[in-house]
Design a protein around this motif. Sequence first.
Motif, PDB file in Angstrom:
ATOM      1  N   LEU A   9      31.546  52.183  31.119  1.00  0.00           N
ATOM      2  CA  LEU A   9      31.303  51.969  29.834  1.00  0.00           C
ATOM      3  C   LEU A   9      30.681  51.030  29.118  1.00  0.00           C
ATOM      4  O   LEU A   9      29.636  50.962  28.448  1.00  0.00           O
ATOM      5  CB  LEU A   9      32.779  52.104  28.955  1.00  0.00           C
ATOM      6  N   VAL A  51      33.254  51.118  19.862  1.00  0.00           N
ATOM      7  CA  VAL A  51      33.572  51.386  21.173  1.00  0.00           C
ATOM      8  C   VAL A  51      34.605  50.038  21.654  1.00  0.00           C
ATOM      9  O   VAL A  51      35.563  50.462  22.455  1.00  0.00           O
ATOM     10  CB  VAL A  51      32.334  51.256  22.141  1.00  0.00           C
ATOM     11  N   CYS A 107      38.001  50.699  20.118  1.00  0.00           N
ATOM     12  CA  CYS A 107      38.841  51.715  20.917  1.00  0.00           C
ATOM     13  C   CYS A 107      39.204  51.298  22.266  1.00  0.00           C
ATOM     14  O   CYS A 107      40.460  51.442  22.835  1.00  0.00           O
ATOM     15  CB  CYS A 107      37.921  53.060  20.932  1.00  0.00           C
TER      16      CYS A 107
END
Length: 372
Positions: free
Chosen positions: A240, A186, A189
Amino acid sequence: MSKKVILSCVVLVAVAVAVPFYLEGFWLQAGLFAMSAAIGAIGLNLLTGATGQLSMGHAFFLAVGAYAYVYFAAEPEGGAHALGGLGLPTPVAALLAVLTAGVAGGVFSPIAGRLKGAYLGIATLALIFVGQHVLFNAEPVTGGYNGRAVPPMELFGFVFADSPELVVAQVPFGSLERLWFLGLAVLTCAALFARGVLRGRPGRAMNTIRDHEIAAGVMGVPVARYRAGVFVLSSMYGGLAGVLIALVFQRTVPDYFGLLLSLDYLAMIIIGGLGSVAGAVIGAFFISLLPQLLSRYSDALPLVAEPGSAGVSPAEASRILYGAAVVVIVLFLPGGLLGLARRLRLAVTRRPAPVPATRKTPLSSTSPDTRN
């Protein structure tokens, strides 16, 4: 991309993959907290470092992401303290949580598009107080003061939890070991996407708004639209980060998402380096790991004592240290730790130019000294 950069990336990836096989749970948890902080810091750096918009409410969007994930993924619970939930698949819940944080940022974006500087900072500060009130009082959704348990992530049948039991190369892989690889993916990215934004046309427009707002408007850059859009993107990064923090903590607690967390994120991007993805990551690791290290080795450090004792607690000591670091960096290192690392690298790689050797002319028979 040079061979040295490629080799450095390969070595870094190899070390990151090998970490769960050698380090204990304390260090894995500290590393996961640093990864989640790095994701949130990247988002804040897009807003504050690249666009020049001050935000004091970043912790609000982390809370939205964390609690939205829990609500979307958890099953409803009855009893005296009934808790709601939709019971959605966890990947869908995580995606919806990030989008929910973006929607929350979108609701606030008209204000973000028109305010700037300290005025926007004060306006976003209100989000913290509103968020804390909602987290403590909306008990059917948030669980109130005690918070809520976080459902583990399940991706393609693989559960990021302690069970079912998993052993890899004779090393038991629990929730922290499994989440380590999820966090790496994560963070990678998120960093690559932000790097692409900053190096592309949007990044140039954001930097122009930060440095010369009037000139940006004259050149046709829609200043208000860009400010609002970057605010939404920063909010999604915060959401996120909140999802990853919830998965690591395994329980959401309202007290965590307060004003001090927002101040921590501002310190991260200042210490690491404003306007840079790498600087945000460096600052996040510095701020996140410092209190963990002080807590771990408080017995061996002077003036640092256990929480609740007469001495300075590790959390207080860490805030004093990185507060001093912010002052030093603002005064002497405007590029942050990333700028310092670049200077050191240039100092090491820069070599003095070789002095050309003087050419000696051999004596010839026609030399005046040899004439008869």
